[in-house]
Design a protein around this motif. Structure first.
Motif, PDB file in Angstrom:
ATOM      1  N   HIS A   1      -8.113   5.079  -0.335  1.00  0.00           N
ATOM      2  CA  HIS A   1      -6.712   4.440  -0.917  1.00  0.00           C
ATOM      3  C   HIS A   1      -7.149   4.048  -2.508  1.00  0.00           C
ATOM      4  CE1 HIS A   1      -6.346   3.229   3.107  1.00  0.00           C
ATOM      5  NE2 HIS A   1      -5.487   4.251   3.176  1.00  0.00           N
ATOM      6  N   GLY A   2      -7.664   4.998  -3.271  1.00  0.00           N
ATOM      7  CA  GLY A   2      -8.277   4.849  -4.483  1.00  0.00           C
ATOM      8  C   GLY A   2      -7.441   5.166  -5.750  1.00  0.00           C
ATOM      9  N   ALA A   3      -6.333   5.726  -5.457  1.00  0.00           N
ATOM     10  CA  ALA A   3      -5.336   6.201  -6.300  1.00  0.00           C
ATOM     11  C   ALA A   3      -4.664   5.134  -7.281  1.00  0.00           C
ATOM     12  CB  ALA A   3      -4.158   6.869  -5.928  1.00  0.00           C
ATOM     13  N   PRO A   4      -4.424   5.235  -8.663  1.00  0.00           N
ATOM     14  CA  PRO A   4      -3.968   4.129  -9.463  1.00  0.00           C
ATOM     15  C   PRO A   4      -2.878   3.546  -8.743  1.00  0.00           C
ATOM     16  CG  PRO A   4      -4.611   6.027 -10.722  1.00  0.00           C
ATOM     17  CD  PRO A   4      -4.642   6.532  -9.317  1.00  0.00           C
ATOM     18  N   TYR A   5      -2.915   2.234  -8.790  1.00  0.00           N
ATOM     19  CA  TYR A   5      -1.567   1.336  -8.480  1.00  0.00           C
ATOM     20  C   TYR A   5      -1.300   1.568  -6.757  1.00  0.00           C
ATOM     21  CZ  TYR A   5      -1.065   1.173 -13.276  1.00  0.00           C
ATOM     22  OH  TYR A   5      -1.224   1.070 -14.822  1.00  0.00           O
ATOM     23  N   GLN A   6      -2.071   2.319  -6.188  1.00  0.00           N
ATOM     24  CA  GLN A   6      -1.913   2.448  -4.763  1.00  0.00           C
ATOM     25  C   GLN A   6      -2.088   1.376  -3.826  1.00  0.00           C
ATOM     26  OE1 GLN A   6      -4.347   5.500  -2.921  1.00  0.00           O
ATOM     27  NE2 GLN A   6      -2.940   5.547  -0.924  1.00  0.00           N
ATOM     28  N   VAL A   7      -2.880   0.438  -4.383  1.00  0.00           N
ATOM     29  CA  VAL A   7      -3.081  -0.827  -3.657  1.00  0.00           C
ATOM     30  C   VAL A   7      -2.729  -2.296  -4.468  1.00  0.00           C
ATOM     31  CG1 VAL A   7      -4.913  -2.400  -2.563  1.00  0.00           C
ATOM     32  CG2 VAL A   7      -5.067  -0.113  -2.101  1.00  0.00           C
TER      33      VAL A   7
ATOM     34  N   GLY B   1       9.046   4.812 -14.553  1.00  0.00           N
ATOM     35  CA  GLY B   1       8.344   3.938 -15.412  1.00  0.00           C
ATOM     36  C   GLY B   1       6.854   4.411 -15.526  1.00  0.00           C
ATOM     37  N   ARG B   2       6.145   4.056 -16.308  1.00  0.00           N
ATOM     38  CA  ARG B   2       4.700   4.635 -16.756  1.00  0.00           C
ATOM     39  C   ARG B   2       4.007   4.143 -15.507  1.00  0.00           C
ATOM     40  NH1 ARG B   2      -0.025   1.964 -17.354  1.00  0.00           N
ATOM     41  NH2 ARG B   2      -1.809   3.225 -18.411  1.00  0.00           N
ATOM     42  N   ASN B   3       3.780   3.191 -14.921  1.00  0.00           N
ATOM     43  CA  ASN B   3       3.008   2.931 -13.549  1.00  0.00           C
ATOM     44  C   ASN B   3       3.546   3.641 -12.473  1.00  0.00           C
ATOM     45  OD1 ASN B   3       1.663   0.954 -15.401  1.00  0.00           O
ATOM     46  ND2 ASN B   3       2.182  -0.722 -14.334  1.00  0.00           N
ATOM     47  N   LYS B   4       4.648   3.845 -12.215  1.00  0.00           N
ATOM     48  CA  LYS B   4       5.075   4.624 -11.074  1.00  0.00           C
ATOM     49  C   LYS B   4       4.862   6.056 -11.112  1.00  0.00           C
ATOM     50  CE  LYS B   4       9.302   5.327  -8.408  1.00  0.00           C
ATOM     51  NZ  LYS B   4      10.813   5.155  -8.257  1.00  0.00           N
ATOM     52  N   ARG B   5       4.937   6.521 -12.412  1.00  0.00           N
ATOM     53  CA  ARG B   5       4.897   7.832 -12.568  1.00  0.00           C
ATOM     54  C   ARG B   5       3.296   8.134 -12.404  1.00  0.00           C
ATOM     55  NH1 ARG B   5       6.735   7.843 -17.085  1.00  0.00           N
ATOM     56  NH2 ARG B   5       4.998   8.030 -18.414  1.00  0.00           N
ATOM     57  N   ILE B   6       2.359   7.419 -12.997  1.00  0.00           N
ATOM     58  CA  ILE B   6       0.930   7.691 -12.840  1.00  0.00           C
ATOM     59  C   ILE B   6       0.503   7.457 -11.175  1.00  0.00           C
ATOM     60  CG2 ILE B   6      -1.391   6.539 -13.155  1.00  0.00           C
ATOM     61  CD1 ILE B   6      -0.419   5.700 -16.019  1.00  0.00           C
ATOM     62  N   ALA B   7       1.299   6.799 -10.609  1.00  0.00           N
ATOM     63  CA  ALA B   7       1.100   6.548  -9.132  1.00  0.00           C
ATOM     64  C   ALA B   7       1.322   7.671  -8.547  1.00  0.00           C
ATOM     65  CB  ALA B   7       1.468   5.173  -8.408  1.00  0.00           C
ATOM     66  N   MET B   8       2.636   8.196  -8.671  1.00  0.00           N
ATOM     67  CA  MET B   8       3.083   9.263  -7.982  1.00  0.00           C
ATOM     68  C   MET B   8       2.213  10.716  -8.205  1.00  0.00           C
ATOM     69  SD  MET B   8       5.485   8.468  -5.713  1.00  0.00           S
ATOM     70  CE  MET B   8       4.311   6.872  -5.529  1.00  0.00           C
TER      71      MET B   8
ATOM     72  N   ALA C   1     -12.176  -2.967  -0.975  1.00  0.00           N
ATOM     73  CA  ALA C   1     -12.654  -2.240   0.265  1.00  0.00           C
ATOM     74  C   ALA C   1     -11.423  -1.248   0.762  1.00  0.00           C
ATOM     75  CB  ALA C   1     -12.783  -3.308   1.442  1.00  0.00           C
ATOM     76  N   LEU C   2     -10.427  -1.458   0.574  1.00  0.00           N
ATOM     77  CA  LEU C   2      -9.501  -0.449   0.754  1.00  0.00           C
ATOM     78  C   LEU C   2      -9.497   0.696  -0.166  1.00  0.00           C
ATOM     79  CD1 LEU C   2      -5.959  -2.484   1.467  1.00  0.00           C
ATOM     80  CD2 LEU C   2      -7.245  -1.072   3.012  1.00  0.00           C
ATOM     81  N   ARG C   3      -9.378   0.421  -1.491  1.00  0.00           N
ATOM     82  CA  ARG C   3      -9.619   1.521  -2.278  1.00  0.00           C
ATOM     83  C   ARG C   3     -11.017   2.515  -1.932  1.00  0.00           C
ATOM     84  NH1 ARG C   3      -8.830  -2.816  -6.082  1.00  0.00           N
ATOM     85  NH2 ARG C   3      -6.439  -3.033  -6.382  1.00  0.00           N
ATOM     86  N   ALA C   4     -11.809   1.759  -1.688  1.00  0.00           N
ATOM     87  CA  ALA C   4     -13.099   2.558  -1.380  1.00  0.00           C
ATOM     88  C   ALA C   4     -12.961   3.644   0.069  1.00  0.00           C
ATOM     89  CB  ALA C   4     -14.546   1.560  -1.192  1.00  0.00           C
ATOM     90  N   LYS C   5     -12.092   3.036   0.926  1.00  0.00           N
ATOM     91  CA  LYS C   5     -11.893   4.163   2.001  1.00  0.00           C
ATOM     92  C   LYS C   5     -10.365   4.718   1.729  1.00  0.00           C
ATOM     93  CE  LYS C   5     -15.540   2.724   4.127  1.00  0.00           C
ATOM     94  NZ  LYS C   5     -16.550   3.787   4.699  1.00  0.00           N
TER      95      LYS C   5
ATOM     96  N   LEU D   1       0.801  -1.305   0.081  1.00  0.00           N
ATOM     97  CA  LEU D   1      -0.072  -0.012   0.046  1.00  0.00           C
ATOM     98  C   LEU D   1       0.951   1.252  -0.053  1.00  0.00           C
ATOM     99  CD1 LEU D   1      -2.947   1.244   0.285  1.00  0.00           C
ATOM    100  CD2 LEU D   1      -2.365   1.156   2.590  1.00  0.00           C
ATOM    101  N   LEU D   2       0.821   1.932  -1.113  1.00  0.00           N
ATOM    102  CA  LEU D   2       1.409   3.304  -1.100  1.00  0.00           C
ATOM    103  C   LEU D   2       0.898   4.226  -0.433  1.00  0.00           C
ATOM    104  CD1 LEU D   2       2.427   3.135  -5.075  1.00  0.00           C
ATOM    105  CD2 LEU D   2       3.544   2.017  -3.041  1.00  0.00           C
ATOM    106  N   LEU D   3       1.621   5.129   0.236  1.00  0.00           N
ATOM    107  CA  LEU D   3       1.170   6.566   0.738  1.00  0.00           C
ATOM    108  C   LEU D   3       1.766   7.668   0.143  1.00  0.00           C
ATOM    109  CD1 LEU D   3       0.796   4.380   3.064  1.00  0.00           C
ATOM    110  CD2 LEU D   3       1.635   6.290   4.829  1.00  0.00           C
ATOM    111  N   PRO D   4       1.228   8.927   0.317  1.00  0.00           N
ATOM    112  CA  PRO D   4       1.599   9.921  -0.387  1.00  0.00           C
ATOM    113  C   PRO D   4       3.106  10.343  -0.426  1.00  0.00           C
ATOM    114  CG  PRO D   4      -0.469  10.286   0.750  1.00  0.00           C
ATOM    115  CD  PRO D   4      -0.043   9.204   1.321  1.00  0.00           C
ATOM    116  N   PRO D   5       3.847  10.825  -1.405  1.00  0.00           N
ATOM    117  CA  PRO D   5       5.335  11.166  -1.245  1.00  0.00           C
ATOM    118  C   PRO D   5       5.293  12.448  -0.493  1.00  0.00           C
ATOM    119  CG  PRO D   5       4.422  11.448  -3.555  1.00  0.00           C
ATOM    120  CD  PRO D   5       3.339  10.788  -2.656  1.00  0.00           C
TER     121      PRO D   5
END
Length: 303
Positions: A217-223, A166-173, A211-215, A107-111
């Protein structure tokens, strides 16, 4: 002797000792000794943690015992801690839980540019997860057996590194609000995240992840929730996850540089260490408040 055969020799040698004897082994592999030396250099002799870390591995003759420092960036101590956490997981938390009910959560948290702000972000995330599970339990008894044990880990990048991700990491950040401004392009951006073993019971992987995304943590690739490898035993899977979660690497792109092994033993590429300031800041953060390994441990028990 090749690197692989040296590693096999060391593993065979260690098996000759009883568990209590292994804890008294003072030597470190070449790669682990390099990290210890690097942490000492970053701290500097005048730092309050220096003497504590420097004495780790020496013998206390009055008690016939080996001194340990408990600093998470110390290889001797984090390897000992892996053993303790593995024992907890196998004998207590996940005893009897089959492979098909276990998963690895990342689970990623905000940078952030401010390491001091990470604690508030972690506390918010812990509260959200606990509340989410408690809410689901009130609605569905299947969630009563859901539990997790996790550990907070820290990565870092330079502020100007974002375009090269990379694409996914950039989108997530981007979605997690990478800082818009920084004093310099090489200003450190800290990236906290959670690795956790999750016992799902009758709850499916995707159901838990949604369930995590709905509470919050809904950013792309966060969960990211990955079921345990069905071709490996529960013991091997749990050991592998704990080893991964408690790696305490202080190198940039160590996987890409061929330094992902925990027992680097010569013949490796030059290791790209974090700056002294970042290593020192991370060590101080790990040892602040409650300090040490318990600071990064997060548990939600079953009902």
């Amino acid at each position: 002797m090749s690197y692989l055969s040296m590693r096999e020799f060391r593993a065979a040698l260690v098996k000759l000792f009883e568990p209590w004897e292994r804890r008294q082994i003072r030597w470190l592999s070449t790669g682990m000794q390099e990290q210890r030396t690097r942490v000492l250099l970053a701290l500097g002799m005048m730092h309050p943690l220096y003497d504590r870390l420097e004495a780790c591995g020496t013998m206390d003759e009055s008690r016939n015992n080996m001194r340990t420092c408990g600093v998470p960036l110390c290889p001797r101590c984090f390897m000992r801690r892996r053993g303790k956490e593995t024992g907890r997981a196998l004998k207590q938390a996940f005893a009897g839980v089959p492979n098909e009910q276990l998963a690895l959560l990342t689970l990623l948290l905000p940078p952030t540019l401010q390491l001091s702000s990470v604690d508030a972000s972690i506390e918010l995330t812990k509260r959200r997860i606990r509340n989410m599970i408690a809410h689901r339990r009130r609605q569905d008894p299947r969630w009563n057996s859901v539990q997790l044990t996790g550990w907070w880990e820290m990565d870092r990048d330079g502020f100007g590194d974002l375009p090269g991700f990379g694409r996914n990491k950039r989108i997530a950040m981007d979605a997690l609000r990478w800082p818009l401004f920084a004093p310099r392009d090489d200003s450190t951006v800290w990236r906290p995240h959670l690795h956790a073993i999750v016992a799902l019971g009758e709850v499916g992987c995707e159901e838990f992840a949604e369930a995590l995304r709905a509470k919050g943590h809904g950013a792309p690739y966060q969960v990211d929730l990955q079921a345990f490898d069905a071709t490996r035993s529960v013991v091997k899977n749990i050991k592998s996850v704990i080893r991964y979660a408690l790696k305490f690497r202080i190198e940039t792109d160590f996987k890409a540089n061929g330094n992902a092994s925990d027992d680097v033993d010569g013949g490796v590429l030059t290791r790209s260490w974090w700056s002294n300031d970042d290593i020192r800041s991370y060590a101080e953060w790990l040892m602040s408040k409650r300090g040490g390994f318990e600071r990064i441990r997060f548990v939600v028990r079953s009902c």
